[in-house]
Design a protein around this motif. Sequence first.
Motif, short mmCIF file in Angstrom:
data_model
loop_
_atom_site.label_atom_id
_atom_site.label_comp_id
_atom_site.label_asym_id
_atom_site.label_seq_id
_atom_site.Cartn_x
_atom_site.Cartn_y
_atom_site.Cartn_z
N MET A 285 0.85 -1.18 0.00
CA MET A 285 0.00 0.00 0.00
C MET A 285 0.88 1.22 0.00
SD MET A 285 -2.85 1.21 2.78
CE MET A 285 -1.62 1.50 4.04
N LEU A 286 0.71 2.12 -0.94
CA LEU A 286 1.48 3.33 -0.98
C LEU A 286 0.96 4.33 0.03
CD1 LEU A 286 1.94 3.82 -4.81
CD2 LEU A 286 3.55 2.87 -3.17
N PRO A 287 1.82 5.23 0.50
CA PRO A 287 1.39 6.21 1.49
C PRO A 287 0.26 7.07 0.97
CG PRO A 287 3.79 6.20 1.26
CD PRO A 287 3.24 5.37 0.15
N THR A 288 -0.64 7.45 1.89
CA THR A 288 -1.74 8.31 1.51
C THR A 288 -1.43 9.77 1.78
OG1 THR A 288 -2.72 8.02 3.70
CG2 THR A 288 -3.44 6.52 1.97
N ALA A 289 -0.27 10.05 2.36
CA ALA A 289 0.09 11.43 2.69
C ALA A 289 0.44 12.21 1.43
CB ALA A 289 1.29 11.44 3.63
N PRO A 290 0.32 13.55 1.48
CA PRO A 290 0.65 14.35 0.32
C PRO A 290 2.13 14.27 -0.01
CG PRO A 290 0.27 15.73 2.24
CD PRO A 290 -0.13 14.35 2.62
N ALA A 291 2.49 14.59 -1.26
CA ALA A 291 3.87 14.47 -1.70
C ALA A 291 4.76 15.52 -1.09
CB ALA A 291 3.93 14.55 -3.23
N SER A 292 4.22 16.66 -0.70
CA SER A 292 5.01 17.72 -0.08
C SER A 292 4.19 18.36 1.02
CB SER A 292 5.41 18.77 -1.12
OG SER A 292 4.27 19.33 -1.73
N PRO A 293 4.86 18.80 2.09
CA PRO A 293 4.11 19.36 3.23
C PRO A 293 3.46 20.68 2.90
CG PRO A 293 6.47 19.61 3.55
CD PRO A 293 6.30 18.77 2.33
N ALA A 294 2.30 20.92 3.51
CA ALA A 294 1.62 22.20 3.38
C ALA A 294 2.27 23.20 4.33
CB ALA A 294 0.13 22.03 3.72
N PRO A 295 1.95 24.49 4.20
CA PRO A 295 2.52 25.48 5.12
C PRO A 295 2.19 25.13 6.56
CG PRO A 295 1.42 26.56 3.28
CD PRO A 295 1.07 25.10 3.19
N PRO A 296 3.08 25.46 7.50
CA PRO A 296 2.83 25.15 8.91
C PRO A 296 1.63 25.92 9.43
CG PRO A 296 4.72 26.60 8.70
CD PRO A 296 4.35 26.18 7.31
N PRO A 297 0.95 25.40 10.46
CA PRO A 297 -0.20 26.10 11.02
C PRO A 297 0.22 27.37 11.72
CG PRO A 297 0.39 24.24 12.40
CD PRO A 297 1.25 24.15 11.17
N THR A 298 -0.69 28.31 11.78
CA THR A 298 -0.43 29.53 12.55
C THR A 298 -0.56 29.23 14.03
OG1 THR A 298 -2.76 30.16 12.38
CG2 THR A 298 -1.26 31.00 10.69
N LEU A 299 -0.11 30.14 14.87
CA LEU A 299 -0.12 29.94 16.31
C LEU A 299 -1.53 29.64 16.80
CD1 LEU A 299 1.63 30.04 18.86
CD2 LEU A 299 0.98 32.46 19.11
N GLY A 300 -1.67 28.54 17.54
CA GLY A 300 -2.96 28.16 18.08
C GLY A 300 -3.84 27.35 17.14
N GLN A 301 -3.39 27.15 15.91
CA GLN A 301 -4.18 26.41 14.93
C GLN A 301 -3.83 24.93 15.01
OE1 GLN A 301 -3.45 27.60 10.90
NE2 GLN A 301 -5.22 26.50 10.08
N PRO A 302 -4.84 24.03 15.00
CA PRO A 302 -4.54 22.60 15.07
C PRO A 302 -3.84 22.11 13.80
CG PRO A 302 -6.89 22.95 14.69
CD PRO A 302 -6.28 24.29 14.98
N VAL A 303 -3.02 21.07 13.93
CA VAL A 303 -2.40 20.48 12.76
C VAL A 303 -3.35 19.52 12.05
CG1 VAL A 303 -0.01 20.73 13.48
CG2 VAL A 303 -1.32 18.74 14.24
N LEU A 304 -4.34 19.05 12.80
CA LEU A 304 -5.40 18.21 12.20
C LEU A 304 -6.71 18.58 12.86
CD1 LEU A 304 -5.41 14.57 11.13
CD2 LEU A 304 -7.15 15.28 12.78
N ASP A 305 -7.75 18.74 12.03
CA ASP A 305 -9.05 19.15 12.55
C ASP A 305 -10.15 18.41 11.79
OD1 ASP A 305 -10.76 20.57 14.20
OD2 ASP A 305 -10.93 22.26 12.82
#
Length: 226
Positions: free
Chosen positions: A1-21
Motif C-alpha cells: 500500500m502506498l502512502p496516503t500522505a501528500p507528496a510535499s508538506p503544506a505550510p505550517p499552522p499559525t499559532l494556536g491552529q490545530p495540525v489536524l481538525d
Amino acid sequence: MLPTAPASPAPPPTLGQPVLDAVGIEKAYRRGVWPARRSLTVLRGVDLSLAPGEVVGLVGENGSGKSTLMKILVGALRADAGTVSYHGRLGYCPQEPVVYERLTCDEHFELFGRAYAMTEQAERRSRRAIYESLGFERYAAVRADQLSGGTLSKLNLGLALLADPEVLMLDEPYAGFDFDTYLRFWELVAERRRTGRSVLIISHFVTDEERFDRIVQLRDGKAVPR
C-alpha cells in the motif's frame, strides 16, 4: 500500500491552529442483502483535533469505529459527512501491516521514499535512523514474508515514520512488540512531541496514561473526553 500522505508538506499552522481538525464526521455501513439490508451507523458527528506537539490516545470498545475514523482522517475511506483538514504530512500505520511479500525491508523504504518524493539521501538517512531506533537493521535485506510478526510491526511503523510526518496516525502500533521495543516506541513518541510533531494512537485499552497529553473515547458514535 502506498502512502496516503501528500507528496510535499503544506505550510505550517499559525499559532494556536490545530495540525489536524476533523468536524462532524459521520459514517454508516450497509449490512445484509436486500430486502433485509440495513444501515449500521458507526460515527455520528465526530469532532477531533490535534494541536502541534500533542500526543492523543483514541480508545473505545471493539466496533466503536476507531479504525474507521482513522481511515477517514488519512483519506483511505470516504466519510458520509464532515470535513478533515490538516497541515503538513500524515504518516499512517494501519493495524494490519500492508506490505509487499517479495520486497525486503530496504526495498520497502526505497519504494515509500519515492512515493513521498524524498531525495535518495534523505530516505537513506531516515531509514538508518529508524533501523537504529527500533532495532531491526539486521533484517534490512530480509523479505517481508520471512519476517516475524514483531519485526513486521517494526517495518509497518517505520514506513509511517519515514518522511518525518507532522501528524503520525497509529492504529494499535505496538501489537507484537517485545518490552524493549515497546519502550523504544515511547521514546520515539516523546521525541516527536519535543520537536512539535503530533501523534494519534488507537488502543483498545490505555496503560501508561501519563504518556498521553489527552485521551479521547469513542462512545455511541461520538468522541468524548475521557
